[in-house]
Design a protein around this motif. Structure first.
Motif, PDB file in Angstrom:
ATOM      1  N   ALA A  22       3.885   5.693  21.739  1.00  0.00           N
ATOM      2  CA  ALA A  22       5.030   5.461  22.626  1.00  0.00           C
ATOM      3  C   ALA A  22       6.124   4.663  21.921  1.00  0.00           C
ATOM      4  O   ALA A  22       7.316   4.968  22.059  1.00  0.00           O
ATOM      5  N   GLN A  23       5.739   3.659  21.148  1.00  0.00           N
ATOM      6  CA  GLN A  23       6.737   2.872  20.412  1.00  0.00           C
ATOM      7  C   GLN A  23       7.406   3.710  19.332  1.00  0.00           C
ATOM      8  O   GLN A  23       8.621   3.608  19.124  1.00  0.00           O
ATOM      9  N   ALA A  24       6.650   4.560  18.649  1.00  0.00           N
ATOM     10  CA  ALA A  24       7.242   5.452  17.642  1.00  0.00           C
ATOM     11  C   ALA A  24       8.219   6.410  18.312  1.00  0.00           C
ATOM     12  O   ALA A  24       9.336   6.636  17.806  1.00  0.00           O
ATOM     13  N   ASN A  25       7.835   6.959  19.450  1.00  0.00           N
ATOM     14  CA  ASN A  25       8.722   7.858  20.190  1.00  0.00           C
ATOM     15  C   ASN A  25      10.022   7.166  20.576  1.00  0.00           C
ATOM     16  O   ASN A  25      11.105   7.734  20.439  1.00  0.00           O
TER      17      ASN A  25
ATOM     18  N   MET B 279      11.348   4.366  19.175  1.00  0.00           N
ATOM     19  CA  MET B 279      12.098   3.962  17.979  1.00  0.00           C
ATOM     20  C   MET B 279      12.897   5.108  17.386  1.00  0.00           C
ATOM     21  O   MET B 279      14.026   4.921  16.929  1.00  0.00           O
ATOM     22  N   TYR B 280      12.305   6.290  17.371  1.00  0.00           N
ATOM     23  CA  TYR B 280      12.928   7.432  16.705  1.00  0.00           C
ATOM     24  C   TYR B 280      13.509   8.459  17.664  1.00  0.00           C
ATOM     25  O   TYR B 280      13.999   9.496  17.227  1.00  0.00           O
ATOM     26  N   ASP B 281      13.464   8.177  18.963  1.00  0.00           N
ATOM     27  CA  ASP B 281      14.009   9.077  19.974  1.00  0.00           C
ATOM     28  C   ASP B 281      13.436  10.484  19.821  1.00  0.00           C
ATOM     29  O   ASP B 281      14.168  11.474  19.711  1.00  0.00           O
ATOM     30  N   ILE B 282      12.110  10.551  19.759  1.00  0.00           N
ATOM     31  CA  ILE B 282      11.390  11.806  19.603  1.00  0.00           C
ATOM     32  C   ILE B 282      10.289  11.871  20.645  1.00  0.00           C
ATOM     33  O   ILE B 282      10.119  10.927  21.430  1.00  0.00           O
ATOM     34  N   THR B 283       9.535  12.962  20.633  1.00  0.00           N
ATOM     35  CA  THR B 283       8.410  13.102  21.559  1.00  0.00           C
ATOM     36  C   THR B 283       7.199  13.607  20.799  1.00  0.00           C
ATOM     37  O   THR B 283       7.036  14.808  20.596  1.00  0.00           O
ATOM     38  N   ILE B 284       6.374  12.681  20.354  1.00  0.00           N
ATOM     39  CA  ILE B 284       5.121  13.031  19.695  1.00  0.00           C
ATOM     40  C   ILE B 284       4.032  13.022  20.749  1.00  0.00           C
ATOM     41  O   ILE B 284       3.914  12.079  21.525  1.00  0.00           O
ATOM     42  N   ASP B 285       3.245  14.083  20.771  1.00  0.00           N
ATOM     43  CA  ASP B 285       2.087  14.168  21.651  1.00  0.00           C
ATOM     44  C   ASP B 285       0.890  13.643  20.870  1.00  0.00           C
ATOM     45  O   ASP B 285       0.481  14.251  19.868  1.00  0.00           O
ATOM     46  N   ALA B 286       0.345  12.533  21.290  1.00  0.00           N
ATOM     47  CA  ALA B 286      -0.763  11.907  20.569  1.00  0.00           C
ATOM     48  C   ALA B 286      -1.926  12.872  20.377  1.00  0.00           C
ATOM     49  O   ALA B 286      -2.575  12.871  19.332  1.00  0.00           O
TER      50      ALA B 286
ATOM     51  N   LYS C 130       4.054  11.221   9.138  1.00  0.00           N
ATOM     52  CA  LYS C 130       4.373  12.609   8.788  1.00  0.00           C
ATOM     53  C   LYS C 130       4.968  13.337   9.992  1.00  0.00           C
ATOM     54  O   LYS C 130       5.955  14.062   9.864  1.00  0.00           O
ATOM     55  N   GLN C 131       4.402  13.126  11.158  1.00  0.00           N
ATOM     56  CA  GLN C 131       4.906  13.767  12.368  1.00  0.00           C
ATOM     57  C   GLN C 131       6.297  13.240  12.735  1.00  0.00           C
ATOM     58  O   GLN C 131       7.168  13.998  13.148  1.00  0.00           O
ATOM     59  N   VAL C 132       6.498  11.937  12.583  1.00  0.00           N
ATOM     60  CA  VAL C 132       7.831  11.361  12.841  1.00  0.00           C
ATOM     61  C   VAL C 132       8.847  12.008  11.916  1.00  0.00           C
ATOM     62  O   VAL C 132       9.919  12.439  12.347  1.00  0.00           O
TER      63      VAL C 132
ATOM     64  N   GLY D  23      13.964  12.906   8.252  1.00  0.00           N
ATOM     65  CA  GLY D  23      14.579  11.578   8.184  1.00  0.00           C
ATOM     66  C   GLY D  23      15.981  11.533   8.733  1.00  0.00           C
ATOM     67  O   GLY D  23      16.563  10.472   8.863  1.00  0.00           O
ATOM     68  N   LEU D  24      16.564  12.701   9.057  1.00  0.00           N
ATOM     69  CA  LEU D  24      17.898  12.717   9.643  1.00  0.00           C
ATOM     70  C   LEU D  24      17.746  12.565  11.149  1.00  0.00           C
ATOM     71  O   LEU D  24      17.283  13.464  11.844  1.00  0.00           O
ATOM     72  N   LEU D  25      18.089  11.406  11.643  1.00  0.00           N
ATOM     73  CA  LEU D  25      17.900  11.091  13.049  1.00  0.00           C
ATOM     74  C   LEU D  25      19.160  11.410  13.818  1.00  0.00           C
ATOM     75  O   LEU D  25      20.258  11.060  13.426  1.00  0.00           O
ATOM     76  N   LYS D  26      18.987  12.098  14.958  1.00  0.00           N
ATOM     77  CA  LYS D  26      20.119  12.480  15.769  1.00  0.00           C
ATOM     78  C   LYS D  26      20.107  11.712  17.076  1.00  0.00           C
ATOM     79  O   LYS D  26      19.047  11.435  17.623  1.00  0.00           O
ATOM     80  N   GLY D  27      21.278  11.424  17.589  1.00  0.00           N
ATOM     81  CA  GLY D  27      21.395  10.819  18.907  1.00  0.00           C
ATOM     82  C   GLY D  27      21.072  11.857  19.964  1.00  0.00           C
ATOM     83  O   GLY D  27      21.079  13.056  19.705  1.00  0.00           O
TER      84      GLY D  27
END
Length: 94
Positions: free
Chosen positions: A52-55, A57-64, A77-79, A86-90
């Motif tokens: 949840a913290q990684a999601n 921080m990076y404004d993404i949705t990783i399914d654990a 790797k998933q992040v 590494g290119l983060l979008k708003g």
């Protein structure tokens, strides 16, 4: 929200930030990034908090549940994959 949107992060930066989150949540410094976190004392709830913290921080949705394994290496790797290398979008750029 503590997102890193609009920035470029290297693989090392991502790995470092995920490691920091894991150490904070597990309250341990001696975490092997290649070893499954459950084998290092993480609980299911702790792992959910890490993801949840990684999601956030990076404004993404990783399914654990979709991760290959519950390690820092796998999570980083998933992040990286979800942030286009590494290119983060708003949110408005998605």
């Amino acid at each position: 929200m503590n997102t890193l949107s609009g920035a470029r992060k290297s693989a090392a930066d991502i790995h470092r930030s995920i490691s920091k989150v894991v150490r904070k949540v597990l309250e341990r410094e001696d975490i092997d990034p290649a070893v499954d976190l459950f084998d290092q004392g993480a609980t299911s709830m702790a792992f959910i908090r890490i993801v949840a913290q990684a999601n956030e921080m990076y404004d993404i949705t990783i399914d654990a549940a979709a991760l290959e394994e519950a390690s820092i290496d796998s999570l980083a790797k998933q992040v990286r994959a979800q942030t286009n290398g590494g290119l983060l979008k708003g949110k408005d750029e998605r």
